[in-house]
Design a protein around this motif. Structure first.
Motif, PDB file in Angstrom:
ATOM      1  N   PHE A 140      99.606 -25.007-101.805  1.00 26.59           N
ATOM      2  CA  PHE A 140      98.700 -26.120-101.510  1.00 26.59           C
ATOM      3  C   PHE A 140      99.417 -27.462-101.661  1.00 26.59           C
ATOM      4  O   PHE A 140      99.185 -28.403-100.894  1.00 26.59           O
ATOM      5  CB  PHE A 140      97.481 -26.072-102.429  1.00 26.59           C
ATOM      6  N   ALA A 141     100.314 -27.553-102.635  1.00 25.80           N
ATOM      7  CA  ALA A 141     101.070 -28.788-102.846  1.00 25.80           C
ATOM      8  C   ALA A 141     102.031 -29.068-101.707  1.00 25.80           C
ATOM      9  O   ALA A 141     102.492 -30.205-101.533  1.00 25.80           O
ATOM     10  CB  ALA A 141     101.833 -28.718-104.168  1.00 25.80           C
ATOM     11  N   ASP A 142     102.320 -28.042-100.902  1.00 27.89           N
ATOM     12  CA  ASP A 142     103.226 -28.187 -99.759  1.00 27.89           C
ATOM     13  C   ASP A 142     102.465 -28.549 -98.484  1.00 27.89           C
ATOM     14  O   ASP A 142     102.973 -28.374 -97.372  1.00 27.89           O
ATOM     15  CB  ASP A 142     104.010 -26.887 -99.551  1.00 27.89           C
ATOM     16  N   GLY A 143     101.241 -29.033 -98.642  1.00 31.71           N
ATOM     17  CA  GLY A 143     100.486 -29.519 -97.493  1.00 31.71           C
ATOM     18  C   GLY A 143      99.623 -28.483 -96.811  1.00 31.71           C
ATOM     19  O   GLY A 143      99.172 -28.702 -95.675  1.00 31.71           O
ATOM     20  N   VAL A 144      99.354 -27.379 -97.480  1.00 36.14           N
ATOM     21  CA  VAL A 144      98.500 -26.339 -96.899  1.00 36.14           C
ATOM     22  C   VAL A 144      97.053 -26.594 -97.322  1.00 36.14           C
ATOM     23  O   VAL A 144      96.770 -26.663 -98.515  1.00 36.14           O
ATOM     24  CB  VAL A 144      98.953 -24.937 -97.354  1.00 36.14           C
ATOM     25  N   PRO A 145      96.128 -26.726 -96.367  1.00 34.44           N
ATOM     26  CA  PRO A 145      94.726 -26.938 -96.726  1.00 34.44           C
ATOM     27  C   PRO A 145      94.084 -25.658 -97.246  1.00 34.44           C
ATOM     28  O   PRO A 145      94.576 -24.552 -96.987  1.00 34.44           O
ATOM     29  CB  PRO A 145      94.079 -27.383 -95.406  1.00 34.44           C
ATOM     30  N   THR A 146      92.997 -25.809 -97.982  1.00 30.85           N
ATOM     31  CA  THR A 146      92.314 -24.649 -98.534  1.00 30.85           C
ATOM     32  C   THR A 146      90.810 -24.868 -98.516  1.00 30.85           C
ATOM     33  O   THR A 146      90.319 -25.971 -98.280  1.00 30.85           O
ATOM     34  CB  THR A 146      92.786 -24.356 -99.974  1.00 30.85           C
ATOM     35  N   GLY A 147      90.098 -23.799 -98.781  1.00 28.94           N
ATOM     36  CA  GLY A 147      88.641 -23.835 -98.835  1.00 28.94           C
ATOM     37  C   GLY A 147      88.133 -22.466 -99.217  1.00 28.94           C
ATOM     38  O   GLY A 147      88.899 -21.587 -99.620  1.00 28.94           O
ATOM     39  N   ASP A 148      86.842 -22.270 -99.093  1.00 29.97           N
ATOM     40  CA  ASP A 148      86.202 -21.006 -99.419  1.00 29.97           C
ATOM     41  C   ASP A 148      85.878 -20.254 -98.133  1.00 29.97           C
ATOM     42  O   ASP A 148      85.368 -20.840 -97.177  1.00 29.97           O
ATOM     43  CB  ASP A 148      84.913 -21.257-100.218  1.00 29.97           C
ATOM     44  N   LEU A 149      86.167 -18.945 -98.119  1.00 30.30           N
ATOM     45  CA  LEU A 149      86.012 -18.137 -96.917  1.00 30.30           C
ATOM     46  C   LEU A 149      84.593 -18.174 -96.364  1.00 30.30           C
ATOM     47  O   LEU A 149      84.389 -18.039 -95.164  1.00 30.30           O
ATOM     48  CB  LEU A 149      86.415 -16.686 -97.207  1.00 30.30           C
ATOM     49  N   CYS A 150      83.613 -18.367 -97.223  1.00 29.03           N
ATOM     50  CA  CYS A 150      82.218 -18.438 -96.764  1.00 29.03           C
ATOM     51  C   CYS A 150      81.690 -19.869 -96.794  1.00 29.03           C
ATOM     52  O   CYS A 150      81.018 -20.296 -95.865  1.00 29.03           O
ATOM     53  CB  CYS A 150      81.339 -17.538 -97.632  1.00 29.03           C
ATOM     54  N   GLY A 151      82.021 -20.604 -97.833  1.00 29.96           N
ATOM     55  CA  GLY A 151      81.459 -21.943 -97.971  1.00 29.96           C
ATOM     56  C   GLY A 151      82.079 -22.981 -97.066  1.00 29.96           C
ATOM     57  O   GLY A 151      81.423 -23.960 -96.698  1.00 29.96           O
ATOM     58  N   ASP A 152      83.350 -22.791 -96.686  1.00 27.59           N
ATOM     59  CA  ASP A 152      84.070 -23.810 -95.918  1.00 27.59           C
ATOM     60  C   ASP A 152      84.569 -23.315 -94.570  1.00 27.59           C
ATOM     61  O   ASP A 152      85.407 -23.965 -93.947  1.00 27.59           O
ATOM     62  CB  ASP A 152      85.259 -24.327 -96.737  1.00 27.59           C
ATOM     63  N   VAL A 153      84.090 -22.162 -94.138  1.00 29.03           N
ATOM     64  CA  VAL A 153      84.444 -21.633 -92.820  1.00 29.03           C
ATOM     65  C   VAL A 153      83.170 -21.485 -92.004  1.00 29.03           C
ATOM     66  O   VAL A 153      82.182 -20.931 -92.478  1.00 29.03           O
ATOM     67  CB  VAL A 153      85.173 -20.275 -92.925  1.00 29.03           C
ATOM     68  N   ARG A 154      83.213 -21.981 -90.791  1.00 29.72           N
ATOM     69  CA  ARG A 154      82.057 -21.923 -89.878  1.00 29.72           C
ATOM     70  C   ARG A 154      82.178 -20.647 -89.043  1.00 29.72           C
ATOM     71  O   ARG A 154      82.941 -20.589 -88.082  1.00 29.72           O
ATOM     72  CB  ARG A 154      82.047 -23.165 -88.992  1.00 29.72           C
ATOM     73  N   TRP A 155      81.432 -19.611 -89.437  1.00 30.92           N
ATOM     74  CA  TRP A 155      81.477 -18.326 -88.749  1.00 30.92           C
ATOM     75  C   TRP A 155      80.362 -18.221 -87.722  1.00 30.92           C
ATOM     76  O   TRP A 155      79.217 -18.598 -87.989  1.00 30.92           O
ATOM     77  CB  TRP A 155      81.311 -17.185 -89.758  1.00 30.92           C
ATOM     78  N   SER A 168      95.256 -21.435 -96.014  1.00 26.16           N
ATOM     79  CA  SER A 168      95.344 -21.675 -94.574  1.00 26.16           C
ATOM     80  C   SER A 168      96.758 -22.067 -94.161  1.00 26.16           C
ATOM     81  O   SER A 168      96.982 -23.072 -93.485  1.00 26.16           O
ATOM     82  CB  SER A 168      94.344 -22.767 -94.169  1.00 26.16           C
ATOM     83  N   ALA A 169      97.711 -21.250 -94.567  1.00 25.44           N
ATOM     84  CA  ALA A 169      99.119 -21.514 -94.266  1.00 25.44           C
ATOM     85  C   ALA A 169      99.522 -20.812 -92.985  1.00 25.44           C
ATOM     86  O   ALA A 169      99.024 -19.736 -92.662  1.00 25.44           O
ATOM     87  CB  ALA A 169     100.002 -21.017 -95.408  1.00 25.44           C
ATOM     88  N   SER A 170     100.440 -21.423 -92.248  1.00 25.21           N
ATOM     89  CA  SER A 170     101.054 -20.721 -91.125  1.00 25.21           C
ATOM     90  C   SER A 170     101.895 -19.577 -91.671  1.00 25.21           C
ATOM     91  O   SER A 170     102.281 -19.561 -92.844  1.00 25.21           O
ATOM     92  CB  SER A 170     101.930 -21.676 -90.320  1.00 25.21           C
ATOM     93  N   ARG A 171     102.186 -18.593 -90.820  1.00 24.35           N
ATOM     94  CA  ARG A 171     102.983 -17.452 -91.277  1.00 24.35           C
ATOM     95  C   ARG A 171     104.351 -17.893 -91.818  1.00 24.35           C
ATOM     96  O   ARG A 171     104.765 -17.443 -92.901  1.00 24.35           O
ATOM     97  CB  ARG A 171     103.139 -16.447 -90.124  1.00 24.35           C
ATOM     98  N   PRO A 172     105.091 -18.774 -91.125  1.00 24.80           N
ATOM     99  CA  PRO A 172     106.385 -19.197 -91.677  1.00 24.80           C
ATOM    100  C   PRO A 172     106.253 -19.893 -93.030  1.00 24.80           C
ATOM    101  O   PRO A 172     107.103 -19.699 -93.911  1.00 24.80           O
ATOM    102  CB  PRO A 172     106.938 -20.141 -90.613  1.00 24.80           C
ATOM    103  N   MET A 173     105.202 -20.688 -93.207  1.00 26.45           N
ATOM    104  CA  MET A 173     105.012 -21.380 -94.484  1.00 26.45           C
ATOM    105  C   MET A 173     104.745 -20.386 -95.605  1.00 26.45           C
ATOM    106  O   MET A 173     105.320 -20.481 -96.703  1.00 26.45           O
ATOM    107  CB  MET A 173     103.849 -22.365 -94.373  1.00 26.45           C
TER     108      MET A 173
END
Length: 469
Positions: free
Chosen positions: A79-94, A112-117
């Motif tokens: 997360f400190a490397d610029g990767v955003p985060t949230g909750d799979l249910c609370g912060d994702v619009r399904w 929510s990191a890219s695969r290379p990250m």
């Protein structure tokens, strides 16, 4: 090995599955070597031999928990490397069946990191272990065994640009080379019979592109995910990711694939159940070209059904089971596979392959495989046996999804099973079933309009305006 005072494990493949395996092996062996065709150390972008590296790769909540157990503090580092985060249910619009689910925090951490990250951080922490060695840019040629072929004793490799091969002795070899694994061929050549395989043709194709947004469709959300269904076999994952970018993977089932020309891709996205994605792209700067990936069939190799196996060889990750990538189970199952290896490292003795594979099948793969099987078979064009149990599970799942459009607690419980935190049996409790029926019998909630797009003011513009004021 020649030096009986030293023990060595060799991991074939420096993928995330291989890195997780190396992490647990490092606690039991004097040395762990990771062998891969690619250059690994210091690589920040997609690797040549990892085509999935250019696409979204999801780490489910259970995978994040295991990753954190293996490497304490790594989640905060990511997360400190610029990767955003949230909750799979609370912060994702399904969106399921075209209708948006209710949102409620469920204790499900999204990375929510890219695969290379993600690979970069896991590889860095693995490389920091003093007894882990990376053997880069080497082809894996085959196994070495005892004369009676009863035990694998190492692996034959060849460095790129070299004509001579060499053998690396090992007390344990772990195959993490992915779907193209040669272990089934090697075992058959050694006289152990053919590994039984199960597969299902899903005809999945997806296209990924990255953008810099000029208008924000998310509000407080991390990702917008319309899920494919039988009536509209198209879906997408549209998520914030590292580098201040957003990442879009749009997909189609049974040959209904997104095109890779820019306008064609936009037109495909416009048909999705979440119109705000297409609207946001009208105010976005593409950062790369649309890139396609095809995934024709799922695949499961049933090593546990072999009558006998050689000592000294285990298999993990996609080399055992390739799940439909839409459900993002691969990396999490790889983490759970490494946990299974750790459970079989008894007092320094090498794991017994037969017991390992039986444990892996029963306690890790069966659950995830059956979950995806039920969903895959909900598409009429996917071939497979629709048993009475499968049909009942599909009907109940549909009721849960309908109820989740009305009830936040139902949505949270459903996402906890999807994140492999809870087993599906947790949805079978009488009180929960009653809650599902009460909401589902009222039908799906009315479609709620997505929040209006909010223009994004560049930082430099905002700073200039503030000074002028």
């Amino acid at each position: 090995m020649s030096d009986v005072t030293k023990t060595r494990a060799v991991v074939l493949g420096g993928s995330i599955a291989g890195l997780f395996a190396a992490r647990v092996l490092a606690d039991a062996y004097d040395e762990v070597q990771i062998i891969d065709r690619d250059k690994l150390i210091g690589v920040a972008g997609p690797r040549r031999n990892c085509p999935q590296g250019k696409h979204i790769n999801g780490l489910l909540a259970r995978g994040q928990q295991v990753m954190e157990e293996f490497y304490p503090g790594i989640t905060k580092e990511i997360f400190a490397d610029g990767v955003p985060t949230g909750d799979l249910c609370g912060d994702v619009r399904w969106y399921f069946n075209g209708v948006r689910l209710q949102q409620q925090a469920a204790g499900l951490t999204c990375v929510s990191a890219s695969r290379p990250m993600l690979e970069k951080h896991i590889r860095r922490r693995t490389a920091a272990l003093p007894n882990v060695v990376f053997v880069e840019e080497h082809d894996i040629l085959g196994l070495t065994t005892t004369p009676d072929k009863g035990t694998v004793t190492g692996v034959r490799v060849q460095a790129h640009g070299q004509k001579r091969e060499r053998a690396i002795d090992a007390d344990l070899v772990v195959d993490a080379t992915g779907r193209g694994s040669r272990s089934p061929v090697w075992l058959e050549e050694l006289g152990y019979g053919r590994v039984e395989e199960e597969s299902k043709k899903v005809g999945l194709g997806y296209v990924t592109q990255h953008y810099r947004l000029k208008a924000d469709p998310y509000g407080h959300d991390l990702s917008i995910n319309p899920v494919a269904n039988a009536k509209l076999p198209r879906g997408a994952i549209f998520t914030k990711t590292d580098g201040g970018r957003v990442e879009l993977t749009a997909y189609g089932i049974l040959g209904d694939h997104p095109p890779t020309d820019q306008q064609g891709f936009y037109d495909f996205v416009k048909t999705l159940a979440a119109p705000e994605i297409w609207e946001a792209l009208q105010h976005a700067e593409p950062l790369d070209e649309p890139v396609a990936f095809r995934f024709p069939t799922t695949l499961r190799r049933r090593y546990e059904k072999l009558d006998r196996l050689p000592g000294g060889l285990l298999v993990v990750g996609d080399a055992v089971t390739c799940f439909n990538p839409v459900y993002a189970q691969g990396m999490t199952v790889s983490a759970l596979s490494a946990l299974t290896i750790r459970n079989h490292l008894h007092s320094g003795a090498a794991p017994q392959p037969k017991l390992y594979f039986e444990d892996l099948a029963r306690n890790v793969i069966d659950l995830a495989w059956e979950m995806t099987n039920i969903i895959d078979l909900s598409f009429p064009g996917v071939e497979g046996e629709r048993t009475r149990e499968v049909k009942m599970a599909q009907k109940f799942l549909k009721l849960v999804q309908i109820a989740a459009t009305r009830d936040k607690k139902v949505a949270a419980a459903y996402m906890r099973t999807a994140g492999l935190i809870e087993r599906p049996e947790s949805l079978q409790k009488p009180a929960f079933i009653a809650r599902v029926l009460w909401n589902a019998l009222r039908g799906p909630a009315k479609k709620t309009p997505a929040p209006a797009l909010v223009p994004i003011i560049p930082v430099e513009t905002w700073s200039t305006e503030k000074k002028a004021a």
